[in-house]
Design a protein around this motif. Structure first.
Motif, PDB file in Angstrom:
ATOM      1  N   THR A   1      51.521  38.932  29.989  1.00  0.00           N
ATOM      2  CA  THR A   1      52.955  38.639  29.972  1.00  0.00           C
ATOM      3  C   THR A   1      53.120  37.144  30.233  1.00  0.00           C
ATOM      4  O   THR A   1      52.151  36.454  30.568  1.00  0.00           O
ATOM      5  N   PRO A   2      54.324  36.612  30.123  1.00  0.00           N
ATOM      6  CA  PRO A   2      54.513  35.187  30.417  1.00  0.00           C
ATOM      7  C   PRO A   2      54.168  34.813  31.852  1.00  0.00           C
ATOM      8  O   PRO A   2      53.904  33.633  32.131  1.00  0.00           O
ATOM      9  N   ASP A   3      54.142  35.790  32.761  1.00  0.00           N
ATOM     10  CA  ASP A   3      53.898  35.483  34.167  1.00  0.00           C
ATOM     11  C   ASP A   3      52.549  35.970  34.696  1.00  0.00           C
ATOM     12  O   ASP A   3      51.874  35.260  35.436  1.00  0.00           O
ATOM     13  N   ASP A   4      52.154  37.189  34.345  1.00  0.00           N
ATOM     14  CA  ASP A   4      50.936  37.752  34.902  1.00  0.00           C
ATOM     15  C   ASP A   4      50.213  38.569  33.848  1.00  0.00           C
ATOM     16  O   ASP A   4      50.636  38.632  32.691  1.00  0.00           O
ATOM     17  N   ALA A   5      49.119  39.205  34.254  1.00  0.00           N
ATOM     18  CA  ALA A   5      48.321  39.979  33.305  1.00  0.00           C
ATOM     19  C   ALA A   5      47.478  40.993  34.060  1.00  0.00           C
ATOM     20  O   ALA A   5      47.194  40.834  35.258  1.00  0.00           O
ATOM     21  N   VAL A   6      47.084  42.063  33.354  1.00  0.00           N
ATOM     22  CA  VAL A   6      46.160  43.044  33.909  1.00  0.00           C
ATOM     23  C   VAL A   6      45.044  43.294  32.894  1.00  0.00           C
ATOM     24  O   VAL A   6      45.273  43.261  31.681  1.00  0.00           O
ATOM     25  N   LEU A   7      43.868  43.534  33.411  1.00  0.00           N
ATOM     26  CA  LEU A   7      42.704  43.871  32.587  1.00  0.00           C
ATOM     27  C   LEU A   7      42.102  45.153  33.133  1.00  0.00           C
ATOM     28  O   LEU A   7      41.751  45.225  34.321  1.00  0.00           O
ATOM     29  N   TRP A   8      41.984  46.152  32.272  1.00  0.00           N
ATOM     30  CA  TRP A   8      41.353  47.422  32.642  1.00  0.00           C
ATOM     31  C   TRP A   8      39.991  47.459  31.984  1.00  0.00           C
ATOM     32  O   TRP A   8      39.872  47.407  30.761  1.00  0.00           O
ATOM     33  N   ASP A   9      38.926  47.531  32.790  1.00  0.00           N
ATOM     34  CA  ASP A   9      37.571  47.501  32.253  1.00  0.00           C
ATOM     35  C   ASP A   9      36.995  48.889  32.007  1.00  0.00           C
ATOM     36  O   ASP A   9      35.805  49.042  31.725  1.00  0.00           O
ATOM     37  N   GLY A  10      37.846  49.904  32.115  1.00  0.00           N
ATOM     38  CA  GLY A  10      37.412  51.277  31.939  1.00  0.00           C
ATOM     39  C   GLY A  10      37.285  52.020  33.247  1.00  0.00           C
ATOM     40  O   GLY A  10      37.269  53.253  33.266  1.00  0.00           O
TER      41      GLY A  10
ATOM     42  N   VAL B   1      38.157  49.890  36.613  1.00  0.00           N
ATOM     43  CA  VAL B   1      38.887  49.131  37.632  1.00  0.00           C
ATOM     44  C   VAL B   1      39.980  48.295  36.974  1.00  0.00           C
ATOM     45  O   VAL B   1      39.770  47.740  35.892  1.00  0.00           O
ATOM     46  N   MET B   2      41.125  48.211  37.640  1.00  0.00           N
ATOM     47  CA  MET B   2      42.229  47.381  37.166  1.00  0.00           C
ATOM     48  C   MET B   2      42.138  46.008  37.833  1.00  0.00           C
ATOM     49  O   MET B   2      42.104  45.904  39.055  1.00  0.00           O
ATOM     50  N   HIS B   3      42.118  44.958  37.009  1.00  0.00           N
ATOM     51  CA  HIS B   3      42.080  43.591  37.515  1.00  0.00           C
ATOM     52  C   HIS B   3      43.422  42.929  37.241  1.00  0.00           C
ATOM     53  O   HIS B   3      43.915  42.946  36.104  1.00  0.00           O
ATOM     54  N   TYR B   4      43.990  42.308  38.280  1.00  0.00           N
ATOM     55  CA  TYR B   4      45.304  41.691  38.158  1.00  0.00           C
ATOM     56  C   TYR B   4      45.187  40.182  38.291  1.00  0.00           C
ATOM     57  O   TYR B   4      44.444  39.686  39.141  1.00  0.00           O
ATOM     58  N   ALA B   5      45.908  39.453  37.445  1.00  0.00           N
ATOM     59  CA  ALA B   5      45.880  37.989  37.481  1.00  0.00           C
ATOM     60  C   ALA B   5      47.300  37.454  37.479  1.00  0.00           C
ATOM     61  O   ALA B   5      48.114  37.825  36.636  1.00  0.00           O
ATOM     62  N   ASN B   6      47.597  36.589  38.426  1.00  0.00           N
ATOM     63  CA  ASN B   6      48.905  35.931  38.498  1.00  0.00           C
ATOM     64  C   ASN B   6      48.698  34.501  38.983  1.00  0.00           C
ATOM     65  O   ASN B   6      48.260  34.302  40.115  1.00  0.00           O
TER      66      ASN B   6
END
Length: 275
Positions: free
Chosen positions: A168-177, A179-184
């Motif tokens: 998104t314009p502000d943050d992001a999530v990555l699901w590796d199958g 675990v959920m990884h959050y980036a802001n």
């Protein structure tokens, strides 16, 4: 009094508890999240209590409501939450009720946040990627409120072990199958990948969408209520919608099918009540 925190609900909650414990009233606090600038006066620290005070107990349901409302983007989001927290801590439980001015605003924001999460679940489109990314599918979404971290588990439940990323314009999530990884904030490389991904099945989907569009049943207000215009630009079928609506207004509503279907040989289906 200016109170700085990292912009998260957890940090706000901890600082709010401290302010309650020291008796700082809502009108005395200016909440400053990450990157926000305060007024002309310098920061001040909440005074230490003159004497020990009994621990403040906050109802768990209230914390759930406050956390949900905290995702609503507005300048006074933290001020409203602290005012309600203060009132309830002082014994005024009406602060949580819809009939109260603060309570009404609280529940209106919760409703808006839930609706935005529904929009994300309904209108987000994943595209496969083979550009060496850790994710097999990527998507770009522009939410009106901070709902990504709470709405993303919906996709993990439905896509199983497939890896994916939502930016998104502000943050992001990555699901590796697993675990959920959050980036802001959202990493620039993730943003670029999500915004430039091409879906090889996009053209097929647009053909299907156009063929099944029923101009006879078009209701512009209902369409824009259920599929707000702000989402059109990020949907494969988005560019088609204005064209299809224009055709319907130009006379296509007389048919119960899309133009390419109505012109094919066979029995013509008129609109109900049409001679």
């Amino acid at each position: 009094m200016q109170v700085r925190f990292d912009g998260s609900f957890d940090d706000w909650r901890d600082r709010a508890r401290g302010l309650l414990q020291t008796g700082v009233a809502p009108h005395q606090v200016e909440w400053l999240g990450k990157g926000e600038l305060g007024g002309l006066f310098g920061e001040s620290v909440a005074p230490e209590p003159i004497k020990p005070r009994p621990p403040i107990r906050i109802p768990r349901p209230l914390l759930v409501e406050l956390e949900s409302a905290a995702r609503f983007r507005t300048a006074d989001r933290w001020s409203l939450l602290y005012r309600i927290l203060w009132r309830v801590a002082k014994g005024d439980r009406t602060a949580r009720l819809v009939g109260d001015a603060d309570g009404s605003e609280l529940h209106a924001r919760i409703k808006a946040v839930r609706r935005e999460a529904h929009h994300m679940h309904a209108f987000l489109r994943f595209s496969p990627t083979d550009r060496g990314s850790a994710s097999g599918y990527v998507a770009w979404f522009e939410p009106a409120h901070d709902i990504l971290i709470s709405a993303a588990p919906h996709f993990a439940e439905r896509m199983g072990l497939h890896s994916w990323m939502i930016a998104t314009p502000d943050d992001a999530v990555l699901w590796d199958g697993q675990v959920m990884h959050y980036a802001n904030p959202c990493p620039p490389t993730w943003r670029e990948l999500a915004q430039t991904a091409q879906d090889p099945g996009g053209e097929l989907w647009k053909t299907y969408y156009e063929s099944t569009f029923n101009p006879a049943r078009l209701n512009r207000d209902v369409l824009q209520t259920n599929l707000p215009v702000r989402f059109w630009k990020n949907l494969p079928e988005g560019p088609l919608i204005p064209q299809l609506m224009s055709r319907a207004r130009a006379g296509a509503q007389r048919d119960g099918q899309a133009e390419r279907v109505a012109t094919r040989p066979g029995k013509r289906i008129e609109r109900p009540g049409q001679a």
